[in-house]
Scaffold this motif. Sequence first.
Motif, PDB file in Angstrom:
ATOM      1  N   SER A  37      14.248  39.576   9.629  1.00 11.62           N
ATOM      2  CA  SER A  37      14.849  39.513  10.966  1.00 11.62           C
ATOM      3  C   SER A  37      14.211  40.576  11.851  1.00 11.62           C
ATOM      4  O   SER A  37      13.252  40.311  12.541  1.00 11.62           O
ATOM      5  N   CYS A  38      14.704  41.821  11.790  1.00 14.13           N
ATOM      6  CA  CYS A  38      14.138  42.829  12.704  1.00 14.13           C
ATOM      7  C   CYS A  38      12.778  43.334  12.238  1.00 14.13           C
ATOM      8  O   CYS A  38      11.948  43.731  13.052  1.00 14.13           O
ATOM      9  N   GLY A  39      12.555  43.367  10.940  1.00 13.21           N
ATOM     10  CA  GLY A  39      11.289  43.898  10.416  1.00 13.21           C
ATOM     11  C   GLY A  39      11.142  45.397  10.592  1.00 13.21           C
ATOM     12  O   GLY A  39      10.054  45.936  10.405  1.00 13.21           O
ATOM     13  N   ILE A  42      16.341  47.944  10.234  1.00  7.08           N
ATOM     14  CA  ILE A  42      17.588  48.203  10.972  1.00  7.08           C
ATOM     15  C   ILE A  42      18.697  47.210  10.621  1.00  7.08           C
ATOM     16  O   ILE A  42      19.831  47.601  10.359  1.00  7.08           O
ATOM     17  N   CYS A  43      18.396  45.922  10.591  1.00 10.32           N
ATOM     18  CA  CYS A  43      19.466  44.913  10.592  1.00 10.32           C
ATOM     19  C   CYS A  43      20.071  44.613   9.220  1.00 10.32           C
ATOM     20  O   CYS A  43      21.198  44.162   9.113  1.00 10.32           O
ATOM     21  N   GLY A  44      19.303  44.815   8.160  1.00  7.71           N
ATOM     22  CA  GLY A  44      19.829  44.575   6.809  1.00  7.71           C
ATOM     23  C   GLY A  44      19.623  43.174   6.273  1.00  7.71           C
ATOM     24  O   GLY A  44      20.006  42.888   5.140  1.00  7.71           O
ATOM     25  N   CYS A  46      17.105  41.832   5.104  1.00  3.91           N
ATOM     26  CA  CYS A  46      16.154  41.824   3.974  1.00  3.91           C
ATOM     27  C   CYS A  46      16.635  42.687   2.804  1.00  3.91           C
ATOM     28  O   CYS A  46      15.830  43.052   1.953  1.00  3.91           O
ATOM     29  N   CYS A  58      11.812  45.009   4.073  1.00  4.87           N
ATOM     30  CA  CYS A  58      10.814  44.883   5.151  1.00  4.87           C
ATOM     31  C   CYS A  58      10.071  46.173   5.425  1.00  4.87           C
ATOM     32  O   CYS A  58       9.065  46.163   6.132  1.00  4.87           O
TER      33      CYS A  58
HETATM   34  S1  FES Z   1      14.495  42.577   8.432  1.00  6.64           S
HETATM   35 FE1  FES Z   1      15.923  43.850   9.438  1.00  6.64          FE
HETATM   36  S2  FES Z   1      16.153  45.541   8.063  1.00  6.64           S
HETATM   37 FE2  FES Z   1      14.582  44.336   7.199  1.00  6.64          FE
END
Ligand code: FES
Length: 162
Positions: A37-39, A42-44, A46, A58
Amino acid sequence: MKLDINGQEHEVSDENPHRVLLWVLRDELGLAGTRFSCGAGICGACTVHVDGVVTRACISPISLLAGKRIRTVEGLSRPGPDGKPRLHPVQRAFLQVQAPQCGWCMSGQMMTAAALLEKNPSPSPEQVVEAMSHNYCRCGTYPRIKKAVLAAASQLAEETEP
Ligand code: FES
Ligand code: FES
């Protein structure tokens, strides 16, 4: 180099040791349950476990993962009483509560929830909210996620009763 993923050894190229785990999982090993998602860590979406600790795939270079135990959502199920694979209580609870909306964040949510319950099998609602607060859900399913994690804790307690 070798990576231990869900209890199996996988030989992966070390030509570029800066490659991050997420792309090795998804593109090379076909373990697409771990989401991008964010790569940016941050978002979790992965989230996986590395030696039992929640880790963002990520931003995790594979060079740091040799000799460590990696677990992805594909490795969450475990043998049931009949020896056949059975969904982890967290997976069953997320299904029962119908936690997902689009579903994109859910494998990361479940990995974080499973790690929480391994450390603290009977968390309070506040502890659930705190533990899950670093996994984002763009669909805003937070109330159902909380309900599912508490339901998974109850299932775990029932399963471990003598
Ligand atoms: S894709 Fe968002 S934390 Fe890894
Ligand atoms: S269910 Fe859609 S992002 Fe969480």
